[in-house]
Design a protein around this motif. Structure first.
Motif, PDB file in Angstrom:
ATOM      1  N   ALA A 164       1.146  -1.178  -0.300  1.00  0.00           N
ATOM      2  CA  ALA A 164      -0.230   0.111  -0.250  1.00  0.00           C
ATOM      3  C   ALA A 164       1.066   1.724   0.566  1.00  0.00           C
ATOM      4  O   ALA A 164       0.159   2.357  -0.705  1.00  0.00           O
ATOM      5  CB  ALA A 164      -1.151   0.201   0.744  1.00  0.00           C
ATOM      6  N   GLU A 165       1.607   0.892   0.392  1.00  0.00           N
ATOM      7  CA  GLU A 165       2.507   2.292   1.064  1.00  0.00           C
ATOM      8  C   GLU A 165       3.326   2.772  -0.976  1.00  0.00           C
ATOM      9  O   GLU A 165       3.511   3.296  -1.284  1.00  0.00           O
ATOM     10  CB  GLU A 165       4.213   2.085   1.917  1.00  0.00           C
ATOM     11  CG  GLU A 165       3.350   1.757   3.701  1.00  0.00           C
ATOM     12  CD  GLU A 165       4.840   1.970   4.141  1.00  0.00           C
ATOM     13  OE1 GLU A 165       4.393   2.345   5.117  1.00  0.00           O
ATOM     14  OE2 GLU A 165       5.050   0.764   3.965  1.00  0.00           O
ATOM     15  N   MET A 166       3.914   1.816  -1.365  1.00  0.00           N
ATOM     16  CA  MET A 166       4.481   1.927  -2.552  1.00  0.00           C
ATOM     17  C   MET A 166       3.479   2.392  -3.504  1.00  0.00           C
ATOM     18  O   MET A 166       3.449   2.568  -4.652  1.00  0.00           O
ATOM     19  CB  MET A 166       5.171   0.904  -3.479  1.00  0.00           C
ATOM     20  CG  MET A 166       6.090   0.979  -4.394  1.00  0.00           C
ATOM     21  SD  MET A 166       8.011  -0.452  -4.141  1.00  0.00           S
ATOM     22  CE  MET A 166       8.774   0.423  -5.293  1.00  0.00           C
ATOM     23  N   ALA A 167       2.249   1.679  -4.035  1.00  0.00           N
ATOM     24  CA  ALA A 167       1.613   1.963  -4.601  1.00  0.00           C
ATOM     25  C   ALA A 167       0.851   3.766  -4.322  1.00  0.00           C
ATOM     26  O   ALA A 167       0.002   3.792  -5.401  1.00  0.00           O
ATOM     27  CB  ALA A 167      -0.765   1.368  -3.984  1.00  0.00           C
ATOM     28  N   ARG A 168       1.447   4.277  -3.141  1.00  0.00           N
ATOM     29  CA  ARG A 168       0.734   5.766  -3.560  1.00  0.00           C
ATOM     30  C   ARG A 168       1.573   6.514  -4.630  1.00  0.00           C
ATOM     31  O   ARG A 168       1.095   7.714  -4.954  1.00  0.00           O
ATOM     32  CB  ARG A 168       1.063   5.871  -2.960  1.00  0.00           C
ATOM     33  CG  ARG A 168       0.325   5.859  -1.126  1.00  0.00           C
ATOM     34  CD  ARG A 168       1.471   6.419   0.308  1.00  0.00           C
ATOM     35  NE  ARG A 168       1.378   7.704   0.059  1.00  0.00           N
ATOM     36  CZ  ARG A 168       2.029   8.485   1.023  1.00  0.00           C
ATOM     37  NH1 ARG A 168       3.197   8.094   1.877  1.00  0.00           N
ATOM     38  NH2 ARG A 168       1.865  10.202   0.584  1.00  0.00           N
ATOM     39  N   LEU A 169       2.542   5.985  -5.704  1.00  0.00           N
ATOM     40  CA  LEU A 169       3.152   6.109  -6.547  1.00  0.00           C
ATOM     41  C   LEU A 169       2.236   5.571  -7.989  1.00  0.00           C
ATOM     42  O   LEU A 169       2.622   7.011  -8.903  1.00  0.00           O
ATOM     43  CB  LEU A 169       4.331   5.314  -7.281  1.00  0.00           C
ATOM     44  CG  LEU A 169       5.631   5.525  -6.259  1.00  0.00           C
ATOM     45  CD1 LEU A 169       6.964   4.369  -6.142  1.00  0.00           C
ATOM     46  CD2 LEU A 169       6.696   6.884  -6.205  1.00  0.00           C
ATOM     47  N   LEU A 170       1.310   4.919  -7.707  1.00  0.00           N
ATOM     48  CA  LEU A 170       0.123   5.203  -9.027  1.00  0.00           C
ATOM     49  C   LEU A 170      -1.043   6.361  -8.674  1.00  0.00           C
ATOM     50  O   LEU A 170      -1.017   7.155  -8.121  1.00  0.00           O
ATOM     51  CB  LEU A 170      -0.432   3.751  -9.329  1.00  0.00           C
ATOM     52  CG  LEU A 170       0.060   2.225  -8.992  1.00  0.00           C
ATOM     53  CD1 LEU A 170      -0.642   1.222  -8.600  1.00  0.00           C
ATOM     54  CD2 LEU A 170       1.185   1.921 -10.318  1.00  0.00           C
ATOM     55  N   PRO A 171      -1.037   7.009 -10.146  1.00  0.00           N
ATOM     56  CA  PRO A 171      -2.153   7.449 -10.723  1.00  0.00           C
ATOM     57  C   PRO A 171      -3.777   7.372  -9.502  1.00  0.00           C
ATOM     58  O   PRO A 171      -3.234   6.008  -9.895  1.00  0.00           O
ATOM     59  CB  PRO A 171      -2.292   8.388 -12.091  1.00  0.00           C
ATOM     60  CG  PRO A 171      -1.651   6.708 -12.434  1.00  0.00           C
ATOM     61  CD  PRO A 171      -0.136   6.052 -11.758  1.00  0.00           C
TER      62      PRO A 171
END
Length: 260
Positions: A164-171
């Motif tokens: 979830a933390e790394m997914a913040r990079l997605l649009p």
């Protein structure tokens, strides 16, 4: 010093972090209220003093927030506003444009299947990302990018990134993973749900079993999740599977809250 950085044509990763922490006075992870109004005013002043026009992104940002005293932005939104040097965070969006592509990459770089991308795994990911984008880099710059990414997205400061933390990079429009954050279930409840939908009791879910779970889960949380997007959710989540077998620990990355 942070104010002076706003005059730069390009802002380095370390300068970017200095700017964010300077304006996030209370350290709550947002630039908001008076902090945001000060940032807008000083951004405009800095660009004018440097003889630079506001970029299109800056103009849109000022227009949206200049008179919005209730507005707030987080560090990911700031990435999209400032002229980040070789904006490696945006390379991520360009190279991995969907949740499915993101999860496939996640599985590839979470080499030990720990459920986290640790510093060395993150460095490997960013190295390959830079190569794919055909962007020049050296070891010093790669280390800076790795540490900056950790500092930006490691919300609990444990030195590694969960899905979830790394997914913040997605649009945002592609990012159903963050939507699931608001409806995650406790671990004990999740275990019971997994057993309920694992109809044949073989310890993993196939696509049909996952489909049934997601349909009921989305219906229960339809204010957050879109039932029309269940096929998209399913395809992306199955990217965590092992040859079509989705084990409990893998599905937990998406559906289970970090509590016992």
């Amino acid at each position: 010093m942070a104010k002076a950085y706003l005059q730069g044509v390009e802002i380095s990763a370390s300068q970017f972090l200095d700017i964010f922490h300077h304006y996030d006075n209370d350290g709550n992870g947002y630039i908001e209220g008076k902090e945001l109004q000060n940032f807008i005013k000083e951004l405009q002043q800095a660009r004018k003093q440097a003889g630079l026009e506001l970029t299109d992104q800056m103009k849109a940002f000022v227009e949206e927030y200049e008179k919005n005293t209730e507005g707030k932005i987080d560090i990911v939104e700031l990435v999209q506003i400032l002229p980040f040097e070789e904006n490696f965070l945006l390379f991520f969006r360009q190279q991995l444009r969907s949740c499915t592509e993101f999860i496939q990459a996640w599985r590839r770089y979470d080499a030990d299947h720990s459920g986290y991308i640790e510093a060395e795994e993150l460095k490997n990911f960013l190295r390959d990302l830079m190569k794919k984008a055909k962007k020049p880099y050296d070891d010093k710059k790669l280390e800076e990018y790795t540490q900056t990414t950790l500092k930006i997205f490691d919300s609990n400061n444990d030195g590694k990134l969960c899905l979830a933390e790394m997914a913040r990079l997605l649009p945002d429009e592609e990012n159903f993973i963050l939507k699931f954050q608001g409806v995650k279930m406790p671990r004990k409840e999740f275990h019971k749900i997994f057993e309920l939908y694992d109809k044949d009791g073989n310890g993993y879910m196939d696509e049909n079993e996952l489909d049934a779970l997601l349909r009921d889960f989305c219906e229960k949380n339809k204010k957050v999740l879109d039932t029309a997007k269940i096929p998209t959710y399913k395809t992306a989540i199955m990217a965590l599977s092992d040859a079509g077998k989705l084990y409990e620990t893998d599905l937990a990355l998406v559906l289970c809250a970090d509590e016992n």
